[in-house]
Design a protein around this motif. Structure first.
Motif, PDB file in Angstrom:
ATOM      1  N   PHE A 268       0.936  -1.349  -0.043  1.00  0.00           N
ATOM      2  CA  PHE A 268       0.006   0.200   0.092  1.00  0.00           C
ATOM      3  C   PHE A 268       0.857   1.163  -0.064  1.00  0.00           C
ATOM      4  N   ALA A 269       1.846   1.169   0.437  1.00  0.00           N
ATOM      5  CA  ALA A 269       2.967   2.307   0.576  1.00  0.00           C
ATOM      6  C   ALA A 269       2.045   3.493   1.344  1.00  0.00           C
ATOM      7  N   PRO A 270       1.943   3.321   2.714  1.00  0.00           N
ATOM      8  CA  PRO A 270       1.177   4.176   3.619  1.00  0.00           C
ATOM      9  C   PRO A 270       2.019   5.498   3.635  1.00  0.00           C
ATOM     10  N   GLU A 271       3.315   5.530   3.586  1.00  0.00           N
ATOM     11  CA  GLU A 271       4.072   6.781   4.142  1.00  0.00           C
ATOM     12  C   GLU A 271       4.531   7.356   2.695  1.00  0.00           C
ATOM     13  N   GLN A 272       4.171   6.984   1.721  1.00  0.00           N
ATOM     14  CA  GLN A 272       4.617   7.514   0.464  1.00  0.00           C
ATOM     15  C   GLN A 272       3.824   8.914   0.109  1.00  0.00           C
ATOM     16  N   SER A 273       4.419   9.854  -0.372  1.00  0.00           N
ATOM     17  CA  SER A 273       3.521  11.119  -0.653  1.00  0.00           C
ATOM     18  C   SER A 273       2.901  10.873  -1.947  1.00  0.00           C
ATOM     19  N   VAL A 274       1.506  11.311  -1.831  1.00  0.00           N
ATOM     20  CA  VAL A 274       0.670  11.223  -2.910  1.00  0.00           C
ATOM     21  C   VAL A 274       0.856  12.144  -4.033  1.00  0.00           C
ATOM     22  N   THR A 275       0.711  11.942  -5.089  1.00  0.00           N
ATOM     23  CA  THR A 275       0.702  12.734  -6.094  1.00  0.00           C
ATOM     24  C   THR A 275      -0.773  13.327  -6.289  1.00  0.00           C
ATOM     25  N   ARG A 276      -0.872  14.676  -7.114  1.00  0.00           N
ATOM     26  CA  ARG A 276      -2.156  15.168  -7.491  1.00  0.00           C
ATOM     27  C   ARG A 276      -2.913  13.908  -8.226  1.00  0.00           C
ATOM     28  N   GLN A 277      -2.390  13.447  -8.944  1.00  0.00           N
ATOM     29  CA  GLN A 277      -3.431  12.300  -9.965  1.00  0.00           C
ATOM     30  C   GLN A 277      -3.754  11.185  -9.019  1.00  0.00           C
ATOM     31  N   GLN A 278      -2.920  10.797  -7.991  1.00  0.00           N
ATOM     32  CA  GLN A 278      -3.388   9.769  -7.236  1.00  0.00           C
ATOM     33  C   GLN A 278      -4.455  10.138  -6.127  1.00  0.00           C
ATOM     34  N   VAL A 279      -4.346  11.521  -5.832  1.00  0.00           N
ATOM     35  CA  VAL A 279      -5.745  12.062  -4.981  1.00  0.00           C
ATOM     36  C   VAL A 279      -6.903  11.850  -5.892  1.00  0.00           C
ATOM     37  N   LEU A 280      -6.784  12.285  -7.025  1.00  0.00           N
ATOM     38  CA  LEU A 280      -8.099  12.255  -7.961  1.00  0.00           C
ATOM     39  C   LEU A 280      -8.437  10.887  -8.204  1.00  0.00           C
ATOM     40  N   VAL A 281      -7.601   9.960  -8.337  1.00  0.00           N
ATOM     41  CA  VAL A 281      -8.127   8.586  -8.748  1.00  0.00           C
ATOM     42  C   VAL A 281      -8.799   7.945  -7.322  1.00  0.00           C
ATOM     43  N   MET A 282      -7.986   8.191  -6.195  1.00  0.00           N
ATOM     44  CA  MET A 282      -8.720   7.641  -5.097  1.00  0.00           C
ATOM     45  C   MET A 282     -10.121   8.490  -4.503  1.00  0.00           C
ATOM     46  N   LEU A 283     -10.061   9.855  -4.911  1.00  0.00           N
ATOM     47  CA  LEU A 283     -11.217  10.504  -4.767  1.00  0.00           C
ATOM     48  C   LEU A 283     -12.362   9.976  -5.480  1.00  0.00           C
ATOM     49  N   ARG A 284     -12.331   9.488  -6.731  1.00  0.00           N
ATOM     50  CA  ARG A 284     -13.039   9.233  -7.870  1.00  0.00           C
ATOM     51  C   ARG A 284     -13.568   7.835  -7.303  1.00  0.00           C
ATOM     52  N   GLY A 285     -12.565   6.885  -6.773  1.00  0.00           N
ATOM     53  CA  GLY A 285     -13.055   5.573  -6.239  1.00  0.00           C
ATOM     54  C   GLY A 285     -14.040   5.671  -5.356  1.00  0.00           C
TER      55      GLY A 285
END
Length: 359
Positions: A268-285
């Motif tokens: 899962f990489a819990p402590e990895q910084s999220v990118t802007r596109q990762q935020v949007l993918v997770m928010l869409r999900g």
């Protein structure tokens, strides 16, 4: 207090005079004045009248002294003999006369004046309306009245000399690092007041701190209303998410609810910084699987200068986000999809999402 002591003295003198008058009346052979009348009627009445007579001029003197310690607008006149830190909140106004000095310890403020205010740290005059610099010491010049207005949620200010203080009494954030002129102030207020974000410390929000994946899934859990039953029934697990870690139940919930699929290979990489596109993918999900929303709207990403930086797995989410105003292209016509997302940026995306879909 001193005025009470004076009152006692004046009253005693007046009472002595009254007793003398009463004694003269008796010595003159006035048969209507009896000892009983003197003790039970005359003396109590004289005492009351004398106290009232003495109190009036003393109260007037006291009021005049208090008035001198008041500003023209009713502000309390105060004095500080050192630059020790004092706490003020957004909207408070501190008035400073000639000769008073102040030190901005932490937080943001703006100074206005009608003469000269000197930045002693840099050895230059400060224009009226300028923002103060944390860690700098200032001095109010000759024939000058200055006002410091607090613009951050909290301001720590050292003051030396006379000053006045007007309390704004308005609601404010408890942070020194979020000010009224920051583009993210409204977003931070939203996520903080909604309980989606807490501060990085008691008085800092950390708007520029990068959001990591564990933080993001925790925020989405709160946005979902903190469904404890879903968390309790979640069984998803990742090799790099230790059981008992603070984020383990949130990650387990997110994966079980289809909010995130992890990074692959059981990680899962819990402590990895999220990118802007990762935020949007997770928010869409999150919107689709958790809230059951039918998400519409797409935009042509090729119109943006850095469209080729959008990963294939993120194109649908980024296109949807742009079309629905969740993110706004920069002045350079870029989306910065691969850039890491700060706490302030995520706060802005979540506020836009909530305004657009949650009402």
């Amino acid at each position: 207090m001193k005025h009470k002591k004076i009152l006692v003295v004046v009253g005693a003198v007046a009472l002595t005079a009254a007793l003398a008058g009463g004694a003269l009346a008796l010595s003159g052979g006035d048969s209507l004045v009896s000892l009983s009348y003197l003790n039970n009627t005359f003396l109590p009445s004289a005492q009351t009248q004398l106290e009232q007579t003495a109190t009036k001029p003393l109260q007037e003197t006291y009021d005049e002294a208090v008035a001198k310690l008041q500003g023209e607008d009713g502000q309390s006149g105060l004095y500080s003999d050192s630059l020790s830190s004092r706490t003020f909140t957004q909207g408070d106004v501190i008035g400073l006369p000639t000769g008073s000095g102040f030190l901005t310890i932490s937080g943001s403020a703006q100074v206005s004046h009608n003469g000269a205010v000197v930045d002693v740290t840099e050895g230059r005059e400060v224009a009226s309306g300028a923002r103060l610099t944390a860690g700098h010491r200032y001095l109010v010049g000759e024939n000058t009245t200055a006002q410091v207005k607090v613009t951050s949620g909290i301001l720590y200010l050292g003051i030396q000399g006379s000053y006045t203080f007007t309390d704004s009494t308005a609601a404010h954030l408890p942070f020194v690092d979020v000010a009224s002129w920051d583009w993210y102030e409204a977003s931070v207020k939203f996520v903080y007041n909604k309980g989606l974000f807490s501060g990085m410390s008691e008085d800092t929000f950390g708007p520029g701190v990068t959001m990591d994946r564990a933080m993001l899934v925790t925020v989405l859990y709160r946005l979902a209303g903190s469904p404890q039953d879903q968390m309790d029934s979640a069984t998803a697990a990742f090799d790099d998410v230790p059981v008992g870690s603070w984020y383990e139940p949130f990650v387990r919930w997110g994966a079980s609810q289809g909010v995130t699929a992890g990074m692959g290979d059981g990680l899962f990489a819990p402590e990895q910084s999220v990118t802007r596109q990762q935020v949007l993918v997770m928010l869409r999900g999150f919107a689709s699987s958790q809230l059951g929303m039918e998400l519409t709207g797409q935009t042509d990403l090729t119109q943006y200068a850095d469209y080729n930086q959008v990963a294939d797995w993120a194109k649908e989410a980024v296109s949807w986000a742009v079309a629905n105003g969740l993110i706004t292209p920069s002045a350079e016509n870029t989306l910065r999809p691969a850039d890491t997302a700060s706490r302030a940026e995520v706060a802005g995306i979540l506020m836009n999402f909530s305004n657009r879909y949650l009402g």
